[in-house]
Scaffold this active site. Sequence first.
Site, PDB file in Angstrom:
ATOM      1  N   GLN A  71       0.853  -1.187   0.000  1.00  0.00           N
ATOM      2  CA  GLN A  71       0.000   0.000   0.000  1.00  0.00           C
ATOM      3  C   GLN A  71       0.891   1.240   0.000  1.00  0.00           C
ATOM      4  OE1 GLN A  71      -2.879   0.023   3.262  1.00  0.00           O
ATOM      5  NE2 GLN A  71      -2.461   2.187   3.544  1.00  0.00           N
TER       6      GLN A  71
ATOM      7  N   SER B 187       1.877   6.681   2.433  1.00  0.00           N
ATOM      8  CA  SER B 187       2.665   7.680   3.160  1.00  0.00           C
ATOM      9  C   SER B 187       3.836   8.192   2.332  1.00  0.00           C
ATOM     10  CB  SER B 187       3.214   7.085   4.456  1.00  0.00           C
ATOM     11  OG  SER B 187       2.188   6.893   5.385  1.00  0.00           O
TER      12      SER B 187
ATOM     13  N   GLU C 198      -8.759  -1.107   6.799  1.00  0.00           N
ATOM     14  CA  GLU C 198      -7.624  -1.232   7.705  1.00  0.00           C
ATOM     15  C   GLU C 198      -8.123  -1.267   9.152  1.00  0.00           C
ATOM     16  OE1 GLU C 198      -4.860   2.072   7.573  1.00  0.00           O
ATOM     17  OE2 GLU C 198      -3.214   0.741   8.086  1.00  0.00           O
TER      18      GLU C 198
END
Lengths: 409, 330
Positions: free
Chosen positions: A129, A132, A247
């Site tokens: 994923q 960030s 999540e």
Amino acid sequence: MDFDDTPDEAAYRADVRARLERAAGDLLHVGAGDRVDAGTHEAELRRTQRVLAEAGLVGVTWPREYGGQGGTLVQQAIVQQELARAGVPTLINHIGIGMCGPTVIAHGSDEQRARYLVRLLRADDVWCQLFSEPASGSDLAALRTTAVRDGGDWVVNGQKVWTTLAHVADFGILLTRTDPDTPKHAGLTMFVVDMHAPGVTVRPLRQMVGSAGFNEVFFDDVRIPDAERLGEPGEGWRVALTTLMNERVAIGGAGGDLGLPVETLVRHARERLPRLDPDRQVLARQAVGRAVVASLATRYTGYRRFTVLSQGGVPGPEASAGKLAGTAAAKLVADAGVRLLGDDAVYAAAADGDDSWQRTNGYLPGLAIAGGTDQVLRNILGERVLGLPPEPRSDKAAPFSGRPAGGAR
Amino acid sequence: MNFDLGPDQRDAAAGAREFYRGQASAAAARAALEGGAVAPGHKALADIGFLGITVPEAAGGAGGSVLDLAVVAEQGGAVLAGPSLVTAARAAVLLADHPDLAGQLADGSAALAVLDGSVDGSAPSLDAAGATLFLALDDSGALVAGEGEATSGAPLDATRGLASVRMTTRRVLTEDATALWERARQVAATVLAAEGLGAADRCVQMAVGYAQEREAFGRRIGSYQSVKHMLVDAWVGVDQLRSLVWWAAWAADAAPDELPLAASAAKAWAAEVVERAAETCIQVHGGIGFTWEHDAHLYWRRAKVDRLLLGDAAEHLDAVARLAVAGSLA
């Protein structure tokens, strides 16, 4: 009130156990709480997940048409409990199963679903994923990686960071900025990116405890076909929220122990307490007692959430409290475990070579940051559970391109 | 798994909430500090049947579970009610083989208190100030009942009716009652934690309500993360306390082997959670929260007293560690 499985749950659990026993010989097994490095054990971890997928134990809640089992959240929780009980390590594709896959299911094309989902469940492909960035962690929507349309492709440039599994991943979901002239949440677009594509560079980052668990990922003129877009251009934030909601279910749903199980601490205390001098024993029992109570408080609160699942409900924002409190409890457990080592507690490993307490203690600061920092979770709980007003945000309505380049003011 | 209250318990909680809100309040707790009566008072609690919730039906009670009683006790805690249902729950355990006395507990014809410490001069004990019949464990380990002389100190929380008692008459109810006494104390600790749950929950509600309205520096103070996070930490503690209270109350009835661990866990957690909630409530209110007229200090008083009754957090954390290491957990 009871803590027993319903007849249906008991039957399902027995079936899961039977399937796990049949598959046991082909699975990687570890001790409770041990973490397996995906870099050094990639092949065994991929094989373990494939075997479990063939046994029908992966993607429990996924629809059958995408290779899942069409099961319930409570069945998913039962499978997780049984995998932990059997000493099976966290699935290598846990991020793909918990977050990337559900995002493809919700926002992908039929072609993407057909191409990716079954392979993901079998760990034929490992997913990561890519959210960030160095300048946007908790403030995810401030990300700067750009995707620019060029014919039938998009051209991506930028950098992601703290990306778990990127060093072994085949695909990732990638959140990019495609329109810098709109407010920050409005100009984002999500893609599926091939991690083996030209221009993708993965550099493992060494974590504070010394091992390499996450990565920085660089994108230099990486071309992504438009067919790999997830959702419409500019809809990336909405797509990302699907991922983040999943999540929360993945982390907060079942209320399992984060860090080392409290039972491990209790066995450790049974062995180590008598070796401390009597005055220290009194103090150590306080630390152990506090860790046990905090763990049980988190565990039994998890049972209340599990009950909601069991009755067909879905976890609300209060599930964020499970991670917040679970992290605090895990720190108390690990710290008590270290203190019980006596004079050995100042070293990275005990005299007998056991470093599990120090390793766990050193891993927990990361748990308080990953998947929503303690502070972000408190904001979520304060605003969505307690109904407190959000802090005003000066950057929410202005075009992203208008902000100062340095990020700091 | 079904770790939730049943419909009957939810109804009982709603009924108890209505009763207690009509009969008791923080204002009454404040008045009690100035010499007023404790509310709702012994008679009202007997009349509505709360003193006999766990007394068997054959003895004139409702024959309910400790969990049934705990959900009612939570509502009493929310409005700082007295006398405490801790006393009723503890006495009901002790009087299991004495239906006559249990009947007097349930119908209110005797006002009971259970004494901690010596029969010749007890520790400050809950509801002893107004009691007519005392239960205690004597030096030989026998359960005794009788009359006594009560001596109170200056009350920190007047709703608790604390007094030290020297028993003047006593008769033996049960020889060799040490195990029974321990169980009664664990049930009492559980119900005390349930009352604390109600009080702490109310503190968080008050503080959240104020933070949603009060403005400073041009915006509502609940929008500041410093205030918000303090409130969240208090709320998380309360939410977790609810889990431990339910577990302990359930164990008292359904899994007696788990009760010692669960009761000590609940009591230790309650001691800290209630105190934190009360202190957070004062801090969020600022100066007004520090006044005699505001309700916050009455909850703070309750927290500061209850944390020490029936064993403080350190004692119960030690018990948890010893029980866990001895095999209660792994």
